[in-house]
Design an enzyme around this catalytic site. Structure first.
Site, PDB file in Angstrom:
ATOM      1  CG  HIS A 253      -2.262  -0.508   1.028  1.00  0.00           C
ATOM      2  ND1 HIS A 253      -3.149   0.079   0.178  1.00  0.00           N
ATOM      3  CD2 HIS A 253      -2.888  -1.577   1.566  1.00  0.00           C
ATOM      4  CE1 HIS A 253      -4.282  -0.610   0.182  1.00  0.00           C
ATOM      5  NE2 HIS A 253      -4.142  -1.621   1.019  1.00  0.00           N
ATOM      6  CD  GLU A 318      -6.957   0.094   7.610  1.00  0.00           C
ATOM      7  OE1 GLU A 318      -7.627   0.678   6.736  1.00  0.00           O
ATOM      8  OE2 GLU A 318      -5.709   0.006   7.574  1.00  0.00           O
TER       9      GLU A 318
END
Length: 906
Positions: A253, A318
């Site tokens: 990411h 998360e």
């Protein structure tokens, strides 16, 4: 490649906090936010050019037409991926929306309500970065739409074609092609054509997150999301290859992403590190992923699963994957996470790309107190209260408590306000007995607290959301600017008329006047624009009509008008929903346009509301009259749409509880028209009629030629009838298109009823379970009786019908005649002269009796005779077809408004 080695951390070494926003970034972002707040569009565009989002002079707002162009130009397989992903997100978000509902419950002396309503305008941010992120567009904008947000803006820097296409699929209204703190500031405070939003959601870099933190309070935000995180909770049964693949998927990411492994198996760690080394070597994004693993990745080895669960809860990641022997059991013990992925097959990347749940999630341990993006981020919970039995003992006790508590808090004004609601006797006692805030003395109401009405909670329907899941009772169309492109007719007639009287006006002048409202009549509008009291209204009107209608020598401007929607689309709408026209045009001009473009059959005479019928919009009368013509009253109205292009259209609709749908006429600025119509109360604004199916349940199979009968309309009857001999369900639509679905259990009867439907134009559905093991008597008779009842329902008050009908129909050698009078006086005279005792499995005596039974409950006078014929099948069929044609004639609306009888009733 060098062997990957993850940092080993003990439980006590785990990071206790992580700043989501760097203070230095926040300080710099604040300068940008304040500048955009103060200087609006000028500052926004300056930043956009400086930071490379736009070239100087480049358009910064895309409309749905622009987004659709991008969608149409991407490969078909990409289109399908976007559509399927959006549908999965929509399904989950719709279910989420249903999880919180309106309700009504009792309070002492009255009721209290909870009302759940969406914000009006939502801003959805989608990062640009190294790669386009269409999934973020879908996750944010689809969720906003499912919440019921009426205006949705997407912001994304330098949007790729796939990003634009995703915004189109997500049904976004506009796309702001700017990112960073400046985009968040524009969405929060407004900037030029960008309006201020009530809620801003979506992931972004530190500048975006800092700006969201700065504008929180001016509008709602979803969360402050930092670098992305994945924690894999694993035991000895977990597959090292799978763990490595999932950690790398997170690591790629961003260089600040945080991949984490918590395990109870020490021997698993080197196996995972070996797999990370092998897989990283072949990864195209290894430059980013390697930095993320090296700088931010770590592993925690725990002695027990309980310790591992405690570590995972402490980190509150998360994303949390559970790869253990009993993953579901383990998952039930976990408490803090943004999203949980249970078992080997539930990969976190599936959540990223639209399995259903949202992928915009809390990071940096904030999952301990908040959740991910959902429809709830766009919803407001509001409460109502009423006391309709304020004098009851329970209510008075509550009021006394309020008086006392206000005095205890030293708020005398509160106390006096509450005391005004006391009955006279109690008021005196309260004001004297509690003068010093000393709550003593009379306690006679203590036992009454909560007494009175039975405690009760009633769940109510949610606020209506536009979309295919919300079926309207009808669809009303304005004519000018919605059905008819009048840019070269009425607009030109206004300007030509003004010029004739020495006044120069522009299209902008016309638009400005219409935007103010009360400008539905173009004659009046023209007279106002000319603004000369010496020129009479009649002079203006006559000259206007001369330009518009034309003369013997000059072609009228009305012949320049074109039809905006495709005829096929209008037929699809009319095939599914009752439709009507609400226009400010004179009737003859409306009729001319409809006939010219061959859509007068879609909008028949009795379903047109024109200038002569009463006050013009924004008065609600024309819309109310259209509903009346469709036989929809205010009490039964659940949801209706009025599609219009002016402020007057929207206001008129809203004033009578109809949902106003704005429309941008061809050639007009979508941004400017939308701003005007949304401000007037439009629930949605369509830039193209191609968008109409997005708010209606229309698909490729919905067409005027579709084989399924339709039972939505003003003249529909429905009967369910159950006796010891039969169980019958019948639906009848007098304004159908001759489609039928008949299952009586008697083959020949099915054949006759299907012919009746086909040749009358009625849509008919018949289902019957009868005692055919006995004979056909009960089934034949009861179906005819139920059909007559449905017919009577559908005809209604008989206003405007032709009343009489007759037909002669041949079938080979047979010829039958039927005459019908919808008189309200049931009578039947049937002579078919059958030679045989039955046709197929149906007795001929019951065929004649079917006509008699129908007439009895339909309330009609019926004469049926076969004039000649040799074959009984032909005799019967010609009679049913003649009945069909006669009924079709009798129920036709003749344009009159009264009952066709000198008595005034039938």
């Amino acid at each position: 490649m060098k062997q990957v080695q993850l940092r080993r951390l003990a439980r006590n070494d785990l990071p206790k906090h992580r700043d989501i926003v760097d203070p230095k970034v926040r300080e710099k972002a604040a300068v940008i936010v304040e500048n955009v707040k103060a200087n609006g569009e000028k500052a926004l565009l300056e930043y956009a050019v400086r930071f490379g989002d736009l070239k100087d002079g480049q358009a910064h707002i895309l409309t749905r037409k622009d987004m659709k162009e991008a969608f149409d130009n991407i490969p078909k397989e990409q289109q399908n991926v976007l559509l399927k992903t959006a549908k999965r997100i929509e399904n989950f978000a719709n279910a989420q929306r249903l999880s919180i509902r309106d309700f009504k419950t009792t309070i002492p002396g009255g009721y209290a309500w909870q009302k759940v309503s969406p914000v009006e305008r939502g801003g959805c941010y989608a990062p640009g970065g190294r790669f386009p992120l269409p999934s973020s567009v879908l996750m944010t904008a689809v969720t906003a739409r499912c919440a019921g947000v009426r205006e949705v803006w997407v912001a994304s820097p330098r949007p790729a074609e796939i990003t634009k296409a995703a915004a189109y699929v997500a049904k976004a209204d506009f796309l702001l092609c700017i990112g960073g703190a400046q985009a968040i500031a524009a969405l929060a405070y407004g900037a030029g054509d960008v309006p201020p939003c009530d809620a801003i959601v979506g992931p972004g870099n530190q500048w975006v997150t800092a700006a969201k933190q700065l504008v929180a309070g001016k509008c709602a935000i979803d969360m402050l999301a930092g670098p992305s995180e994945l924690l894999v909770l694993a035991d000895e049964t977990a597959d090292p290859e799978t763990i490595a693949a999932d950690l790398l998927a997170q690591a790629e990411h961003d260089t600040v992403a945080v991949p984490m492994l918590v395990t109870t198996d020490e021997s698993l760690v080197p196996k995972v590190e070996q797999q990370l080394t092998v897989q990283l070597h072949n990864l195209s994004t290894k430059g980013t992923a390697a930095v993320s693993l090296l700088n931010n990745g770590f592993v925690v080895v725990c002695e027990s699963m309980e310790e591992a669960i405690a570590a995972a809860d402490f980190l509150a990641p998360e994303h949390l994957e559970v790869l253990t022997k009993e993953p579901l059991l383990t998952s039930k013990k976990l408490n803090h996470y943004g999203a949980l992925f249970i078992g080997t097959h539930a990969a976190e990347v599936l959540g990223d790309y639209g399995a259903g749940p949202n992928h915009t999630l809390p990071t940096g341990r904030t999952a301990r107190y908040t959740g991910g993006l959902s429809v709830h981020c766009f919803l407001r919970v509001r409460t109502w209260m009423t006391l309709d039995e304020h004098a009851s003992s329970a209510a008075q006790s509550m009021v006394e408590d309020c008086v006392a508590l206000a005095k205890l808090e030293g708020l005398e004004g509160h106390s006096k306000s509450a005391a005004l609601r006391l009955a006279a006797e109690s008021n005196s006692k309260m004001m004297n007995g509690y003068a010093n805030g000393d709550h003593k003395g009379d306690h006679k109401h203590q036992e009454d607290v909560g007494v009175g009405r039975k405690e009760n909670v009633e769940f109510e329907g949610e606020e209506t959301r536009l979309g295919k899941e919300s079926e309207p009772d009808c669809v009303l169309f304005d004519m000018d600017g919605v059905l008819a492109d009048v840019s070269q007719s009425y607009r030109n007639a206004i300007m030509a008329t003004a010029k004739h009287f020495g006044v120069q006006i522009s299209r902008d002048d016309i638009d400005a006047m219409k935007a103010k409202g009360n400008a539905n009549n173009d004659w009046i509008l023209t007279h106002k624009l000319i603004g000369n009291p010496q020129i009479s209204f009649d002079e203006v009107k006559d000259k206007f009509q001369e330009f518009y209608l034309g003369t013997d020598d000059i072609k009228g401007l009305r012949d320049n008008e074109t039809l905006i929607p495709e005829v096929s689309l209008l037929k699809r709408v009319a095939a599914r929903y009752p439709v009507a026209i609400v226009t400010g045009r004179p009737r003859d001009e409306a009729d001319y346009f409809l006939k010219l473009h061959k859509i007068d059959d879609i909008f028949p005479d009795h379903l047109r509301v024109c200038m002569e019928d009463g006050p013009a919009k924004p008065d609600p009368f024309p819309v109310q009259l259209a509903l009346k013509k469709l036989r929809i009253d205010g009490k039964s109205l659940k949801l209706a749409y009025m599609i219009g292009d002016t402020v007057d259209d929207i206001i008129a609709a809203e004033r009578c509880g109809v949902c106003g749908i704005g429309f941008v006429p061809p050639g007009k600025s979508a941004v400017k028209v939308s701003r005007t119509l949304f401000s007037a109360g439009a629930k949605r604004v369509l830039e193209s009629m191609d968008d109409l199916p997005s708010i209606l349940a229309l698909d490729a199979s919905t067409s005027a030629s579709s084989g399924a009968p339709s039972f939505r309309g003003p003249r529909v009857g429905s009967v369910s009838r159950k006796t010891k001999e039969t169980s019958i369900s019948i639906k009848l639509n007098l304004d159908g298109s001759g489609k039928s679905l008949v299952r009586s259990g008697i083959g020949f009867y099915d054949h006759m009823l299907s012919a009746l439907s086909k040749h009358s134009g009625f849509d008919l559905c018949v289902s019957c379970e009868g005692d055919l093991e006995v004979d056909d008597h009960h089934t034949t008779e009861d179906i005819a009786l139920a059909l007559g009842t449905a017919f009577k329902q559908a005809v209604g008050d008989k206003k405007g019908i032709t009343r009489f009908g007759s037909a002669m129909v041949p079938l080979d050698e047979a010829l039958s005649r039927v005459v019908v009078d919808i008189s309200g006086r049931p009578s039947a005279h049937v002579d078919l002269g059958f030679k045989r005792g039955s046709i197929g499995a149906m007795s001929t005596e019951m065929l004649e009796h079917a006509f008699e039974s129908f007439a009895t409950t339909a309330g009609v006078t019926l004469h049926v005779e076969c004039l000649k014929g040799k074959n009984d099948h032909h005799r019967a069929e010609s009679a049913f077809k003649a009945l069909a044609r006669a009924l079709r004639m009798a129920v036709k609306m003749d344009g009159s408004s009264g009952v066709p009888s000198t008595k005034g009733v039938l």
